[in-house]
Design an enzyme around this catalytic site. Structure first.
Site, mmCIF file in Angstrom:
data_model
loop_
_atom_site.group_PDB
_atom_site.id
_atom_site.type_symbol
_atom_site.label_atom_id
_atom_site.label_comp_id
_atom_site.label_asym_id
_atom_site.label_seq_id
_atom_site.Cartn_x
_atom_site.Cartn_y
_atom_site.Cartn_z
ATOM 1 N N LEU A 72 -28.128 -60.555 87.336
ATOM 2 C CA LEU A 72 -28.388 -59.583 86.488
ATOM 3 C C LEU A 72 -28.203 -60.358 84.994
ATOM 4 O O LEU A 72 -27.492 -61.226 84.686
ATOM 5 C CB LEU A 72 -27.177 -58.583 86.566
ATOM 6 C CG LEU A 72 -27.035 -57.753 87.953
ATOM 7 C CD1 LEU A 72 -25.953 -56.722 87.745
ATOM 8 C CD2 LEU A 72 -28.636 -57.247 87.953
ATOM 9 N N ASP A 73 -29.101 -59.851 83.925
ATOM 10 C CA ASP A 73 -28.977 -60.355 82.627
ATOM 11 C C ASP A 73 -27.878 -59.597 81.750
ATOM 12 O O ASP A 73 -27.561 -58.404 82.469
ATOM 13 C CB ASP A 73 -30.369 -60.472 82.098
ATOM 14 C CG ASP A 73 -30.881 -59.170 81.658
ATOM 15 O OD1 ASP A 73 -30.323 -58.117 81.683
ATOM 16 O OD2 ASP A 73 -32.162 -58.705 81.674
ATOM 17 N N SER A 74 -27.662 -59.891 80.574
ATOM 18 C CA SER A 74 -26.674 -59.373 79.882
ATOM 19 C C SER A 74 -26.820 -57.889 79.549
ATOM 20 O O SER A 74 -26.095 -56.884 79.681
ATOM 21 C CB SER A 74 -26.421 -60.066 78.528
ATOM 22 O OG SER A 74 -27.845 -60.194 77.919
#
Length: 74
Positions: A34-36
């Site tokens: 997952l990205d930020s």
């Protein structure tokens, strides 16, 4: 339903992550990929679902699913 089960359900419902990879030790970035932005969206859902406010200084410490569960349980 335990806090972990509820957190896991939210992650699966709000991402493309498969249920079998969501463990207490799973890192949001490394294991769940997952990205930020995804992580921030999830944290907002957790805050709403569990009626908690996660302060900014705590957000930076949350790296794994277990970190979220521990924070909610405290």
């Amino acid at each position: 339903m335990s806090v972990f089960d509820r957190v896991k359900k939210i992650i699966v419902e709000h991402t493309n992550v498969s249920e079998d990879v969501v463990t207490l030790d799973a890192s949001f970035q490394d294991d769940l990929d997952l990205d930020s932005l995804d992580i921030m969206d999830l944290l907002m859902v957790f805050e709403e679902e569990f009626d908690v406010q996660i302060p900014d200084e705590e957000l930076q410490k949350i790296k794994t699913v277990g970190d979220v569960v521990n924070y909610i349980n405290e």
